[in-house]
Design a protein around this motif. Structure first.
Motif, PDB file in Angstrom:
ATOM      1  N   MET A  96       0.944  -0.936   0.004  1.00 54.25           N
ATOM      2  CA  MET A  96       0.315  -0.178  -0.234  1.00 54.25           C
ATOM      3  C   MET A  96       0.594   0.763   0.097  1.00 54.25           C
ATOM      4  O   MET A  96       0.305   2.130  -0.323  1.00 54.25           O
ATOM      5  CB  MET A  96      -0.806   0.045   0.936  1.00 54.25           C
ATOM      6  N   GLN A  97       2.223   1.320   0.129  1.00 52.90           N
ATOM      7  CA  GLN A  97       2.801   2.292   0.191  1.00 52.90           C
ATOM      8  C   GLN A  97       3.650   2.813  -1.222  1.00 52.90           C
ATOM      9  O   GLN A  97       3.968   1.683  -1.643  1.00 52.90           O
ATOM     10  CB  GLN A  97       4.183   1.818   1.521  1.00 52.90           C
ATOM     11  N   VAL A  98       4.415   3.472  -1.021  1.00 59.10           N
ATOM     12  CA  VAL A  98       5.246   4.248  -2.706  1.00 59.10           C
ATOM     13  C   VAL A  98       6.419   3.709  -2.437  1.00 59.10           C
ATOM     14  O   VAL A  98       6.980   3.126  -0.986  1.00 59.10           O
ATOM     15  CB  VAL A  98       4.970   5.722  -2.584  1.00 59.10           C
ATOM     16  N   ILE A 133       4.382   0.570  -6.860  1.00 62.35           N
ATOM     17  CA  ILE A 133       3.915   1.880  -6.358  1.00 62.35           C
ATOM     18  C   ILE A 133       4.015   3.208  -6.577  1.00 62.35           C
ATOM     19  O   ILE A 133       5.392   2.991  -5.887  1.00 62.35           O
ATOM     20  CB  ILE A 133       2.870   1.457  -4.973  1.00 62.35           C
ATOM     21  N   THR A 134       4.021   4.120  -7.102  1.00 62.59           N
ATOM     22  CA  THR A 134       4.364   5.048  -7.493  1.00 62.59           C
ATOM     23  C   THR A 134       3.672   6.634  -6.658  1.00 62.59           C
ATOM     24  O   THR A 134       2.639   6.082  -6.205  1.00 62.59           O
ATOM     25  CB  THR A 134       4.428   5.566  -8.397  1.00 62.59           C
ATOM     26  N   ALA A 135       4.042   7.843  -6.499  1.00 61.03           N
ATOM     27  CA  ALA A 135       3.064   8.760  -6.060  1.00 61.03           C
ATOM     28  C   ALA A 135       1.532   8.925  -6.964  1.00 61.03           C
ATOM     29  O   ALA A 135       0.876   9.449  -6.311  1.00 61.03           O
ATOM     30  CB  ALA A 135       4.239  10.124  -5.501  1.00 61.03           C
ATOM     31  N   ASN A 136       1.288   8.729  -8.103  1.00 61.23           N
ATOM     32  CA  ASN A 136       0.897   8.439  -8.856  1.00 61.23           C
ATOM     33  C   ASN A 136      -0.488   7.619  -8.437  1.00 61.23           C
ATOM     34  O   ASN A 136      -1.642   7.665  -9.176  1.00 61.23           O
ATOM     35  CB  ASN A 136       1.156   8.690 -10.340  1.00 61.23           C
ATOM     36  N   ASN A 137       0.042   6.836  -7.688  1.00 69.64           N
ATOM     37  CA  ASN A 137      -1.174   5.759  -7.751  1.00 69.64           C
ATOM     38  C   ASN A 137      -1.064   4.959  -6.121  1.00 69.64           C
ATOM     39  O   ASN A 137      -1.865   3.969  -6.250  1.00 69.64           O
ATOM     40  CB  ASN A 137      -1.385   4.212  -9.272  1.00 69.64           C
ATOM     41  N   VAL A 138      -0.826   5.975  -5.405  1.00 72.40           N
ATOM     42  CA  VAL A 138      -0.147   5.214  -4.238  1.00 72.40           C
ATOM     43  C   VAL A 138      -2.043   4.616  -3.606  1.00 72.40           C
ATOM     44  O   VAL A 138      -1.746   4.117  -2.872  1.00 72.40           O
ATOM     45  CB  VAL A 138       0.189   6.145  -3.416  1.00 72.40           C
TER      46      VAL A 138
END
Length: 767
Positions: A450-452, A488-493
């Motif tokens: 669930m985390q970046v 997971i990236t900041a764009n789809n977190v």
């Protein structure tokens, strides 16, 4: 009743009398950037809305310039908002003048393209003496002259419709814009023309004096009584005319089939069923959806109900010999469990063409949640491996003999991947050409991520040397790879709850690609999320180097546009439950692999809310997931990679062909190649849980309801240039460059001449 007996009854050929030359007109084809796909999908009839706006309103558009200050014509279904960029009639004429369009689609001696131009004024009668009326007619004078020039020498025709169509209250249009013709509403004198009455009326009469000679396209809306009266009257002067009969605004698949039954009933001579070159149905739906919905009478596609109460279907094409296609389907029946069915049909599949061969229960099926179902040829002719796996990586291995039509259970095995609780997974398989055993690839989600920076999707690939009933002796491998597919990236977190996964693989040993060699495999992965988004992309899996990389370019025909980048997946579309099918490179007649993806809960591009939103062109609408909307994306791998590389989300204006084809849930589809008249063609056969709801205003047109497994099938267009696309029309600042430049030059010439004349007069007075 035994399931197999019931299924056989369902699949016995149903004798439908097809109607020759049924076609489709897209209503409000106002986004010209969509025309690339529409033309390639076979659309020959277009309805375009053009709104007249005065000069004050047109000045808000960057492209507007008219030396005579007459205003402009804007493409929009509803009254356009001139504060936002709009496409215009100059864009339309540019598109119709395009050399590729004319050479590809308009070279036949018979008219290949008919465009109904529906003009809207909203303020005045076009024949009154107001400035708006005069300016509107003057604009259409120029436009008619240009259109007649555009159509010269090509098979193209135009109909002036709506406010620019001749009617008794617009007498000034009697002789304007000849030889462009007008439509005629059948309901205008639907009572009087029965039994030959009112022979002087436009239904029968084609006199020049009263303009009846130009009322040549018979049309009306969803009014069965009017159409029956027209048929009973022998279609009047329209029989054997130059235009089709145009049925507008037919709302649902059920209603469409009622019209099909009406047309089929015209086999008797007095009904004159063959009086028209074509029967055209106009509507706000994707052309493929029309083909599927009209399958009972048009022979453009197939839509057949297969198994009542069938759930979670999967389908795979086993073999194609010429036009004979053999396919295996698996679906769940509440009373019988997982059931397999072997069918055959001649491509392209018609509604009476699905033939039942055999069926039975899938022994030791893993569970009710079979996510993956793959079939592979073996080294033995007519024998296929069948692998079905659930989300916990529990699989069954069976063999299907297409000579005896028997499916024999061989073993069960567990893929050696550690599934997390709540994960979803999918499995793909291909046959390794070196030893004949499968190469398997599993993709699973990690619900704890669930985390970046955490891995949301894992993949594992290995070469299978032998199947084994013992889990400990499961698989021997040349080399096994495990790698992260999506981080997971900041764009789809905030979008990490995976609802379904799909994966396909193919061998790629062709020298035109850099993902090549005995140890390399191309894979394509997609997954959907609880927010209704679909992510995905292609991978190059390299066993020799022991890693996988993102494949974001491709190399076809010696043109290098292939390179590798850090693995990252793009937001491709909206929806749920994606499923994939691919045709290998060596089979796709030179255009590279063909990739098909289908899913449910897509965006209906032809809802009233999207089409009528005049502020934004159709393909710039914000797509959102809508329950029950079945969507397809199909194209060459080159086209997929091109759209992914530029970050283009799926729309009917991209290189990947995109649209809606039916309503339902949980689709599964397979591509196949077949031969027709010595040409290779690409076909699609698809299964899904049928639509059981009711049509809702503003949503996609509803099909005939069926609670069970439904089969759809259609073919891809023959004309499919994978390298040419029209230049997108940038509505922010574009009309036609030529028109703008010439208008500017004329303006300067006019103002210069006026200034010189005034100066000469001044000098004569002064001196």
């Amino acid at each position: 009743m035994d399931f197999r007996v019931a299924l056989l009854a369902l699949l016995l050929p149903c004798i439908f009398a097809s109607v020759d030359h049924v076609d489709f007109q897209l209503r409000s084809a106002n986004d010209l950037n969509e025309w690339t796909q529409l033309l390639a999908k076979g659309v020959k009839y277009f309805h375009v809305d053009l709104w007249y706006r005065n000069e004050t309103e047109c000045l808000a558009q960057d492209w507007y310039f008219d030396i005579n200050r007459r205003g402009c014509l804007v493409l929009s279904k509803e009254l356009p908002q001139m504060s936002v960029p709009q496409q215009n009639h100059y864009n339309l004429m540019d598109r119709l003048s395009d050399g590729y369009l004319q050479s590809t689609y308009l070279s036949s001696p018979v008219a290949n393209l008919v465009v109904n131009l529906c003009f809207h004024t909203n303020r005045f009668n076009v024949c009154d003496s107001s400035r708006g009326s005069n300016d509107f007619r003057a604009l259409l004078d120029d436009m008619a002259s240009t259109l007649l020039s555009v159509k010269a020498g090509v098979s193209l025709d135009f109909i002036f419709d709506c406010d620019a169509s001749f009617t008794p209250d617009k007498s000034c249009l009697l002789d304007m814009w000849r030889p462009i013709n007008y439509p005629y509403q059948a309901s205008t004198d639907s009572v009087s023309f029965i039994n030959g009455k009112n022979l002087a009326g436009p239904f029968y009469n084609a006199a020049i004096e009263d303009g009846s000679d130009r009322l040549l396209m018979l049309t009306d809306g969803d009014n069965m009584t009017v159409w029956m009266r027209s048929a009973q009257a022998g279609w009047g002067k329209f029989s054997n005319g130059i235009y089709p009969a145009l049925f507008t605004d037919i709302p649902t698949g059920t209603r469409l089939n009622e019209y099909g039954a009406f047309l089929r009933s015209e086999d008797t001579p007095d009904m004159k069923a063959n009086s028209f070159a074509s029967f055209v149905f106009a509507g706000d739906m994707d052309p493929t959806m029309f083909s599927v919905y009209s399958a009972s009478f048009s022979d453009k596609a197939a839509q057949q109900q297969l198994a009542p109460n069938g759930r979670k279907p999967r389908i795979s094409v086993l073999s194609v010999e010429g036009k004979l296609v053999t396919a295996l389907s698996v679906f769940y029946l509440p009373a019988d469990g997982w059931t397999w069915t072997l069918v055959q049909f001649n491509a392209p599949l018609k509604n009476d063409g699905l033939r039942y061969l055999s069926s039975g229960t899938l022994e030791h099926a893993p569970s009710t949640s079979v996510y993956s179902f793959v079939t592979l040829p073996t080294t033995v002719s007519d024998v296929f491996d069948v692998i079905a796996c659930n989300s916990l990586a529990l699989c069954t291995y069976s063999q299907l003999n297409t000579v005896t039509n028997a499916l024999t259970f061989e073993s069960m095995f567990v893929l050696p991947i550690p599934p997390a609780i709540g994960s979803v997974a999918a499995v793909a398989a291909i046959q390794d050409p070196s030893h004949g055993y499968p190469v398997l690839m599993s993709v699973r989600s990690d619900p704890t991520a669930m985390q970046v920076g955490q891995c949301l999707l894992w993949a594992q690939v290995w070469n299978v040397i032998q199947y084994s009933e013992k889990v400990s002796d499961l698989i021997a491998t040349h080399k096994t790879l495990q790698f992260c597919v999506h981080t997971i990236t900041a764009n789809n977190v905030d979008d990490t709850e995976v609802t379904d996964v799909a994966v396909v693989m193919l061998n790629n040993i062709d020298e035109t690609t850099e993902c090549m060699g005995q140890w390399s495999r191309i894979a394509f992965v997609e997954f959907s999320t609880s927010k209704g988004n679909i992510y995905g992309g292609p991978l190059c899996v390299d066993f020799r180097r022991g890693h996988a990389t993102a494949l974001v370019g491709y190399k076809v025909g010696g043109i290098p546009n292939y390179h590798k980048e850090a693995m990252t997946f793009s937001l491709l579309d909206v929806g749920q439950h994606p499923q994939l099918s691919i045709i290998p490179l060596e089979s796709a007649f030179g255009h590279g692999p063909y990739l098909l993806e289908v899913h449910d809960s897509g965006f209906c591009w032809t809802t009233s809310s999207s089409v009528a939103n005049s502020s934004v062109p159709k393909c710039q609408q914000t797509s959102v997931s809508q329950p029950g909307v079945l969507t397809y994306n199909v194209g060459t791998l080159t086209q997929w990679l091109t759209d992914i590389k530029i970050g283009k989300k799926r729309s009917p204006c991209g290189q990947v062909y995109h649209g809606n084809y039916d309503l339902g849930t949980l689709p599964s589809a397979a591509l196949f190649l077949y031969e027709e008249q010595d040409q290779a063609k690409v076909g699609i056969v698809e299964m899904h849980e049928g639509f059981t709801g009711t049509a809702v205003s503003g949503q996609c047109a509803a099909p005939v309801a069926f609670d069970g497994t439904t089969v759809d099938s259609w073919s891809l267009p023959t004309v499919w240039d994978v390298t040419y696309v029209f230049s997108d029309i940038a509505v922010s600042a574009e009309g036609t460059v030529g028109e703008t430049v010439w208008a500017a030059l004329l303006w300067f010439a006019f103002t210069g001449a006026t200034a010189y004349a005034w100066y000469s007069k001044y000098r004569a007075t002064k001196f």
